[in-house]
Scaffold this active site. Structure first.
Site, PDB file in Angstrom:
ATOM      1  N   LYS A   1     -40.574 -40.372  -8.665  1.00 63.10           N
ATOM      2  CA  LYS A   1     -41.904 -39.827  -8.931  1.00 63.10           C
ATOM      3  C   LYS A   1     -41.849 -38.506  -8.360  1.00 63.10           C
ATOM      4  CE  LYS A   1     -43.775 -44.531  -9.148  1.00 63.10           C
ATOM      5  NZ  LYS A   1     -44.213 -45.749  -8.407  1.00 63.10           N
TER       6      LYS A   1
ATOM      7  N   GLN B   1     -47.083 -47.335  -3.034  1.00 64.86           N
ATOM      8  CA  GLN B   1     -45.877 -48.188  -3.779  1.00 64.86           C
ATOM      9  C   GLN B   1     -45.962 -49.667  -3.436  1.00 64.86           C
ATOM     10  OE1 GLN B   1     -43.660 -46.490  -5.988  1.00 64.86           O
ATOM     11  NE2 GLN B   1     -42.859 -48.756  -6.268  1.00 64.86           N
TER      12      GLN B   1
ATOM     13  N   ASP C   1     -52.748 -45.186 -10.439  1.00 62.07           N
ATOM     14  CA  ASP C   1     -52.277 -46.477 -11.023  1.00 62.07           C
ATOM     15  C   ASP C   1     -53.348 -47.332 -12.014  1.00 62.07           C
ATOM     16  OD1 ASP C   1     -49.693 -46.906 -10.658  1.00 62.07           O
ATOM     17  OD2 ASP C   1     -50.022 -47.472  -8.516  1.00 62.07           O
TER      18      ASP C   1
END
Ligand code: NAD
Length: 285
Positions: A53, A97, A120
């Site tokens: 990322k 994460q 997200d």
């Protein structure tokens, strides 16, 4: 012989466009869209995802802040880190994460992220918006799959779509996005009876279960489009999907390989979402 859906190719083309859009936004506003990623603990797969990322952000001209915290970080410490990022005007997207260490309540953490920075799209407010079709952010993997279908001009309207897996991250939002595009959608899971027969009805079959090579030719109708979301590592370290590519590929009209199918699209959506968050916070105050 199926057409191979090349996620690397599609992703590279979309990332070129994102890079141009980021440049234009930054030139106009003087603001660099910035993503903050928090990693708690030492999970090796998570480390790889976070590193990828970071690299993808830099390549797109997006600022990347990586916060690495030890596995024994308390829930309160993590919440206070998130709070600081929520308040920071220079941070437009926040991603924690997953999975988190067992002592931290994932739901509490997701709920703590400012919904405007929730790139997200896991926050319940954003999940609700997807349900009603009036969303700002879509979850990265299902949105990436929609981009793949669009790139290959695979029509969804009126098609029988079967999604195997009902996770909040992939299966459920995937079903909603296919429904939004007028697919006739069936969601299946570990308690579905005669799964292979249900799957065989599908014109478009999306598999997200996390079981290596689970879906074999008997699950697939001749000419179906098969999307394999699974990422599984075999004992000898090889990456395989949830679909047995060798037996399914000859029956499918289109199929995603693993690796190189859905995988690269997830980060591409994340980049797009981060730019969108920066644009919204700049122009829609
Ligand atoms: P999950 O474990 O949260 O959910 C799995 C789902 O599969 C559950 O709903 C369960 O009911 C269903 N399932 C499990 N066993 C089944 C069976 N035998 N038959 C039918 N259904 C069954 O998993 P997830 O987060 O949705 O991830 C699924 C897979 O996709 C994993 O391999 C994961 O690594 C991968 N993944 C890939 C990406 C990507 O970027 N490509 C992103 C997210 C997840």
């Amino acid at each position: 012989m199926a057409n191979i859906i090349d996620g690397k190719l599609v992703s590279a083309s979309l990332r070129d466009k994102i890079r141009e859009d980021v440049k234009a936004f930054t030139e106009k506003s003087g603001i660099t869209p910035t993503l903050a990623v928090i990693l708690v603990g030492e999970d090796p797969a998570s480390r790889v995802y976070v590193r990828n990322k970071h690299k993808a952000c830099l390549d797109a001209g997006i600022g990347s802040i990586q916060i690495e915290l030890p596995a024994d970080t308390t829930e309160d410490e993590l919440l206070s880190r998130i709070n600081a990022l929520n308040m920071d005007e220079n941070v437009h997207g926040i991603l924690v994460q997953l999975p988190l260490p067992k002592h931290i309540n994932e739901e509490k953490i997701i709920n703590a992220i400012d919904e405007k920075k929730d790139v997200d799209a896991f926050h319940p407010a954003n999940v609700g918006r997807i349900m009603t079709g009036k969303y700002d952010f879509l979850p990265c993997t299902p949105a990436g799959i929609m981009s793949l279908l669009d790139y290959y001009k695979i029509d969804i309207e009126g098609k029988k779509c079967v999604v195997i897996g009902r996770s909040n991250i992939v299966g459920k939002p995937m079903a909603l996005l296919l429904l939004e595009r007028n697919g006739t959608v069936t969601v299946t899971h570990s308690r579905t009876k005669d799964l292979a027969a249900v799957a065989r009805e599908a014109d478009i079959l999306v598999v997200a279960i996390g079981k290596p090579l689970f879906v074999t030719a008997e699950f697939v109708k001749e000419g179906a489009v098969v999307i394999d979301v699974g990422i599984n590592r075999t004992a000898d370290g090889k990456l395989v999907g949830d679909v047995d590519f060798a037996s399914v590929e000859p029956k499918a009209s289109y199929i995603t390989p693993v690796p190189g199918g859905v995988g690269p699209m997830t980060i591409t959506t994340l980049l797009r979402n981060t730019l969108k968050a920066a644009e919204k916070s700049t122009y829609e105050k």
